[in-house]
Write an enzyme that holds these catalytic residues in place. Structure first.
Site, PDB file in Angstrom:
ATOM      1  N   ASN A 127       0.836  -1.198   0.000  1.00 43.05           N
ATOM      2  CA  ASN A 127       0.000   0.000   0.000  1.00 43.05           C
ATOM      3  C   ASN A 127       0.873   1.251   0.000  1.00 43.05           C
ATOM      4  O   ASN A 127       1.204   1.800   1.049  1.00 43.05           O
ATOM      5  CB  ASN A 127      -0.948  -0.006   1.206  1.00 43.05           C
ATOM      6  CG  ASN A 127      -1.998   1.081   1.091  1.00 43.05           C
ATOM      7  OD1 ASN A 127      -1.957   1.885   0.159  1.00 43.05           O
ATOM      8  ND2 ASN A 127      -2.925   1.127   2.034  1.00 43.05           N
ATOM      9  N   CYS A 130      -2.000   5.097   0.620  1.00 44.29           N
ATOM     10  CA  CYS A 130      -3.053   5.503   1.558  1.00 44.29           C
ATOM     11  C   CYS A 130      -3.025   7.019   1.716  1.00 44.29           C
ATOM     12  O   CYS A 130      -2.002   7.582   2.122  1.00 44.29           O
ATOM     13  CB  CYS A 130      -2.867   4.834   2.917  1.00 44.29           C
ATOM     14  SG  CYS A 130      -4.092   5.444   4.104  1.00 44.29           S
TER      15      CYS A 130
HETATM   16  C1  SIN Z   1      -6.183   3.253   2.088  1.00 45.91           C
HETATM   17  O1  SIN Z   1      -6.793   4.124   1.473  1.00 45.91           O
HETATM   18  O2  SIN Z   1      -5.156   2.760   1.632  1.00 45.91           O
HETATM   19  C2  SIN Z   1      -6.664   2.763   3.411  1.00 45.91           C
HETATM   20  C3  SIN Z   1      -7.696   3.602   4.028  1.00 45.91           C
HETATM   21  C4  SIN Z   1      -7.358   3.918   5.451  1.00 45.91           C
HETATM   22  O3  SIN Z   1      -7.228   3.018   6.290  1.00 45.91           O
HETATM   23  O4  SIN Z   1      -7.206   5.120   5.745  1.00 45.91           O
END
Ligand code: SIN
Length: 340
Positions: A127, A130
């Site tokens: 990820n 985010c």
């Molecule tokens: C994300 O958008 O990668 C995760 C969302 C979050 O937990 O803020």
């Protein structure tokens, strides 16, 4: 449903449909509504090294179309994920992709190292994108060098396939796609949420505590589709499309744009059974179109081009359509914009 099977890097999938990270728990919380064996796979909520409480409330708010979130990667940390979640995931009967997140390059590497030996995990989704941590600055998703570095370090720490989840909040997404491919990514997820915000003008209050957050839902589908296409045409590694998908036709649009698989997220909030229905609907749609193998559609977009001077142009048939498309078609025929 043999016509639905696809490959994504080294992963053989029964169909191209995954749950999107953060919209479906870790996947098994919803198994009474969506048996995991119906899906191509599940993508977990982001797992971080240490537990995170997430951002203060309100951290979800509805908008006219779709919603905003600023969850802030709330999760119980990698040790709880290993201990409490993975044993059950090993029996999911489908492809399990673990989404990992961090604040420093080393966090991603460490997570991949800790989880590398877990047989329940088939691949990692990194990820990079985010928008709800580090004040929305998206350090890993906006700087190609940083993105490549994270992927290189994760690759060095695991033998499992590594997908890079990219952000639409950049001006040249192809630079990021090329960078993560060079860093060794086996695939790309395109894309995470679009930065947005909401205001109640009477109270002057923002809809989210963090003011801005990630916007998702069917309204972002055209943005996500363009992003997925931009990635797919820039790299050789496969792309998983994500953003605003609600029905089988949406899935096929992403495949035609060049994606080998897709993720469905916000649609599960308005109807938790969406993912249970989609594979059957996809199969029926392909059958009605006489397509025996969904892979035929991947990357089959026909890019319009102007005829070369040597090509004879047949006159366009008269437009006899009635209804709201009429003005659009007429404007296109004149070479102008529908609204001008
Ligand atoms: C994300 O958008 O990668 C995760 C969302 C979050 O937990 O803020």
């Amino acid at each position: 449903m043999a016509r639905l099977s696809v490959e994504f890097s080294t992963l053989a999938l029964r169909n191209p449909i995954f749950s999107a990270s953060g919209t479906f728990g870790h996947g098994l919380e919803m198994q009474h509504i969506v048996p995991p064996t119906l899906l191509g796979g599940l993508v977990s909520k982001t797992v971080t090294l240490k537990p995170r409480p997430g951002n203060p409330l309100p951290r979800i708010c509805e908008t006219e179309a779709g919603f905003l979130n600023s969850i802030g990667l709330e999760n119980r940390g990698v040790e709880a994920y290993r201990r409490d979640v993975l044993p059950a995931m090993a029996r999911a009967g489908t492809c399990v992709i673990t989404n990992i997140g961090g604040e420093k390059v080393e966090d991603f590497e460490e997570l991949a190292r800790i989880l590398d030996g877990e047989d329940a995990i088939h691949a990692f989704e990194v990820n990079l994108s985010c928008p709800n941590v580090q004040e929305g600055k998206l350090p890993f998703a906006t700087d190609p060098k940083m993105a490549a570095r994270v992927i290189e370090r994760v690759r060095a720490a695991t033998r499992k396939p590594v997908l890079a989840k990219l952000s639409p909040n950049v001006s040249r997404l192809s630079d990021l796609a090329i960078a993560v491919e060079a860093g060794g990514a086996h695939g790309i997820t395109a894309v995470n949420t679009v930065l947005g915000m909401k205001i109640d003008w009477r109270t002057r209050a923002p809809g989210l505590f963090t003011v801005q957050g990630g916007y998702s839902g069917m309204a972002i589908k055209p943005i996500a589709l363009r992003c997925a296409w931009e990635c797919a045409r820039s790299v050789k590694i496969p792309v998983m499309g994500c953003g605003g998908i609600t029905c089988a036709a949406d899935v096929l649009e992403f495949l035609v744009a060049g994606c080998s698989a897709v993720q469905v997220g916000t649609a599960s909030f308005s109807d938790p059974a969406t993912l249970a229905r989609l594979p059957g609907e996809l199969d029926a749609l392909l059958e009605s179109a006489g397509i025996s193998d969904v892979r035929e559609l991947i990357g089959s977009l026909r890019i319009p081009r102007l005829p070369s001077p040597s090509e004879k142009v047949a006159p366009a048939p008269a437009n006899t359509a009635r209804g709201p498309r009429e003005g659009v078609d007429a404007a296109n025929a004149l070479g102008g914009a529908a609204s001008s």
